[in-house]
Write a protein that holds these residues in place. Structure first.
Motif, PDB file in Angstrom:
ATOM      1  N   SER A 123       1.060  -1.149   0.012  1.00 15.74           N
ATOM      2  CA  SER A 123       0.367  -0.220   0.191  1.00 15.74           C
ATOM      3  C   SER A 123       0.937   1.366  -0.084  1.00 15.74           C
ATOM      4  O   SER A 123       1.725   1.250   0.221  1.00 15.74           O
ATOM      5  N   ASP A 124       0.224   2.565  -0.878  1.00 14.09           N
ATOM      6  CA  ASP A 124       1.280   3.194  -0.852  1.00 14.09           C
ATOM      7  C   ASP A 124       1.657   3.836   1.032  1.00 14.09           C
ATOM      8  O   ASP A 124       2.246   4.642   0.798  1.00 14.09           O
ATOM      9  N   GLY A 125       0.893   4.308   1.830  1.00  9.15           N
ATOM     10  CA  GLY A 125       1.200   3.965   3.169  1.00  9.15           C
ATOM     11  C   GLY A 125       2.439   3.343   3.286  1.00  9.15           C
ATOM     12  O   GLY A 125       2.725   3.757   4.229  1.00  9.15           O
ATOM     13  N   ASN A 126       2.966   2.521   2.583  1.00  5.47           N
ATOM     14  CA  ASN A 126       4.148   1.613   3.951  1.00  5.47           C
ATOM     15  C   ASN A 126       5.362   1.486   2.294  1.00  5.47           C
ATOM     16  O   ASN A 126       6.108   0.743   2.444  1.00  5.47           O
ATOM     17  N   LEU A 127       5.295   2.049   1.448  1.00  8.29           N
ATOM     18  CA  LEU A 127       6.300   2.785   0.868  1.00  8.29           C
ATOM     19  C   LEU A 127       6.920   3.984   0.719  1.00  8.29           C
ATOM     20  O   LEU A 127       6.102   5.153   0.452  1.00  8.29           O
ATOM     21  N   ARG A 128       8.940   4.406   0.832  1.00 11.10           N
ATOM     22  CA  ARG A 128       9.143   5.827   0.264  1.00 11.10           C
ATOM     23  C   ARG A 128       9.576   5.691  -0.548  1.00 11.10           C
ATOM     24  O   ARG A 128      10.697   4.698  -0.567  1.00 11.10           O
ATOM     25  N   SER A 129       9.827   6.902  -0.932  1.00 10.33           N
ATOM     26  CA  SER A 129      11.148   6.791  -1.789  1.00 10.33           C
ATOM     27  C   SER A 129      12.445   6.903  -1.218  1.00 10.33           C
ATOM     28  O   SER A 129      12.331   7.766  -0.471  1.00 10.33           O
ATOM     29  N   LEU A 130      13.604   6.437  -1.459  1.00  9.13           N
ATOM     30  CA  LEU A 130      15.009   6.069  -1.000  1.00  9.13           C
ATOM     31  C   LEU A 130      15.806   6.869  -2.378  1.00  9.13           C
ATOM     32  O   LEU A 130      15.631   6.414  -3.639  1.00  9.13           O
ATOM     33  N   CYS A 131      16.834   7.540  -2.106  1.00 12.47           N
ATOM     34  CA  CYS A 131      18.027   7.279  -3.025  1.00 12.47           C
ATOM     35  C   CYS A 131      18.560   5.819  -2.866  1.00 12.47           C
ATOM     36  O   CYS A 131      18.523   5.967  -1.788  1.00 12.47           O
ATOM     37  N   GLU A 132      19.547   5.943  -4.422  1.00 11.01           N
ATOM     38  CA  GLU A 132      20.048   4.429  -4.126  1.00 11.01           C
ATOM     39  C   GLU A 132      21.172   4.422  -3.063  1.00 11.01           C
ATOM     40  O   GLU A 132      20.796   3.286  -2.349  1.00 11.01           O
ATOM     41  N   TRP A 133      21.539   5.242  -2.076  1.00 12.54           N
ATOM     42  CA  TRP A 133      22.936   5.093  -1.180  1.00 12.54           C
ATOM     43  C   TRP A 133      21.513   5.090   0.051  1.00 12.54           C
ATOM     44  O   TRP A 133      22.794   3.771   0.510  1.00 12.54           O
ATOM     45  N   HIS A 134      20.864   5.325  -0.044  1.00  9.30           N
ATOM     46  CA  HIS A 134      20.193   4.972   1.654  1.00  9.30           C
ATOM     47  C   HIS A 134      19.323   3.839   1.466  1.00  9.30           C
ATOM     48  O   HIS A 134      19.141   3.099   2.870  1.00  9.30           O
ATOM     49  N   HIS A 135      18.481   3.613   0.645  1.00  6.78           N
ATOM     50  CA  HIS A 135      18.268   2.087   0.229  1.00  6.78           C
ATOM     51  C   HIS A 135      19.309   1.305  -0.112  1.00  6.78           C
ATOM     52  O   HIS A 135      19.004   0.027   1.027  1.00  6.78           O
ATOM     53  N   ALA A 136      20.659   1.245  -0.238  1.00  5.33           N
ATOM     54  CA  ALA A 136      21.108   0.257  -0.151  1.00  5.33           C
ATOM     55  C   ALA A 136      21.720   0.009   1.416  1.00  5.33           C
ATOM     56  O   ALA A 136      21.611  -1.146   1.769  1.00  5.33           O
ATOM     57  N   ARG A 137      21.526   0.567   2.208  1.00  3.42           N
ATOM     58  CA  ARG A 137      22.377   0.802   3.633  1.00  3.42           C
ATOM     59  C   ARG A 137      20.867   0.321   4.229  1.00  3.42           C
ATOM     60  O   ARG A 137      21.399  -0.616   4.867  1.00  3.42           O
ATOM     61  N   ARG A 138      20.093   0.234   3.438  1.00  2.00           N
ATOM     62  CA  ARG A 138      17.989  -0.371   4.392  1.00  2.00           C
ATOM     63  C   ARG A 138      18.788  -1.263   4.003  1.00  2.00           C
ATOM     64  O   ARG A 138      18.226  -2.703   4.739  1.00  2.00           O
ATOM     65  N   THR A 139      18.916  -1.906   2.852  1.00  2.00           N
ATOM     66  CA  THR A 139      19.125  -3.541   2.369  1.00  2.00           C
ATOM     67  C   THR A 139      20.069  -4.586   2.874  1.00  2.00           C
ATOM     68  O   THR A 139      19.741  -4.754   3.633  1.00  2.00           O
ATOM     69  N   SER A 140      20.971  -3.369   3.379  1.00  2.00           N
ATOM     70  CA  SER A 140      22.098  -4.557   3.980  1.00  2.00           C
ATOM     71  C   SER A 140      22.034  -4.476   5.507  1.00  2.00           C
ATOM     72  O   SER A 140      22.307  -5.850   5.648  1.00  2.00           O
ATOM     73  N   ALA A 141      21.335  -3.837   6.179  1.00  2.00           N
ATOM     74  CA  ALA A 141      20.917  -3.291   7.806  1.00  2.00           C
ATOM     75  C   ALA A 141      20.272  -4.831   7.447  1.00  2.00           C
ATOM     76  O   ALA A 141      20.302  -5.395   8.629  1.00  2.00           O
ATOM     77  N   GLN A 142      18.851  -4.719   6.977  1.00  2.00           N
ATOM     78  CA  GLN A 142      17.896  -6.057   6.714  1.00  2.00           C
ATOM     79  C   GLN A 142      18.158  -6.723   7.068  1.00  2.00           C
ATOM     80  O   GLN A 142      18.366  -8.044   6.930  1.00  2.00           O
ATOM     81  N   GLY A 143      19.243  -7.254   6.063  1.00  2.00           N
ATOM     82  CA  GLY A 143      20.132  -8.416   5.205  1.00  2.00           C
ATOM     83  C   GLY A 143      20.568  -9.319   6.509  1.00  2.00           C
ATOM     84  O   GLY A 143      20.714  -9.995   6.737  1.00  2.00           O
ATOM     85  N   ASN A 144      22.072  -7.990   7.270  1.00  2.00           N
ATOM     86  CA  ASN A 144      22.540  -8.304   7.855  1.00  2.00           C
ATOM     87  C   ASN A 144      21.559  -8.683   9.267  1.00  2.00           C
ATOM     88  O   ASN A 144      22.230  -9.866  10.331  1.00  2.00           O
ATOM     89  N   ALA A 145      20.776  -8.233   9.526  1.00  2.00           N
ATOM     90  CA  ALA A 145      20.043  -8.433  10.437  1.00  2.00           C
ATOM     91  C   ALA A 145      19.441 -10.366  10.302  1.00  2.00           C
ATOM     92  O   ALA A 145      18.898 -10.788  11.542  1.00  2.00           O
TER      93      ALA A 145
END
Length: 86
Positions: A46-68
């Protein structure tokens, strides 16, 4: 162009193609956003659960989720001792 691609373009446009990652001072990053991120559940599109991110922040967030996720998997029971070692 698929329906999913159109949804991504619409979301990026909604956010003005600006990264929505909140900085420590509370302001948004504001860099050019070309990625869409799930804020909560990855199954909720849903739109309320999505947000736009720059490539750098998206990579950091994805990496943190993978490490967790790897840490959760590695918290299994301790390995058993070899039967020949006492």
């Amino acid at each position: 162009i698929t329906a999913a691609s159109l949804a991504v373009f619409a979301l990026l446009e909604r956010d003005g193609n600006a990264c929505q990652r909140r900085m420590p001072n509370g302001s948004a990053c504001g860099a050019y956003a070309n990625q869409v991120d799930h804020i909560g559940s990855r199954h909720d599109h849903s739109d309320g659960n999505l947000r736009s991110l720059c490539e750098w922040h998206h990579a950091r967030r994805t990496s943190a989720q993978g490490n967790a996720a790897r840490r959760r998997v590695s918290q299994k029971r301790p390995p058993e001792k070899h039967p020949g070692i006492r």
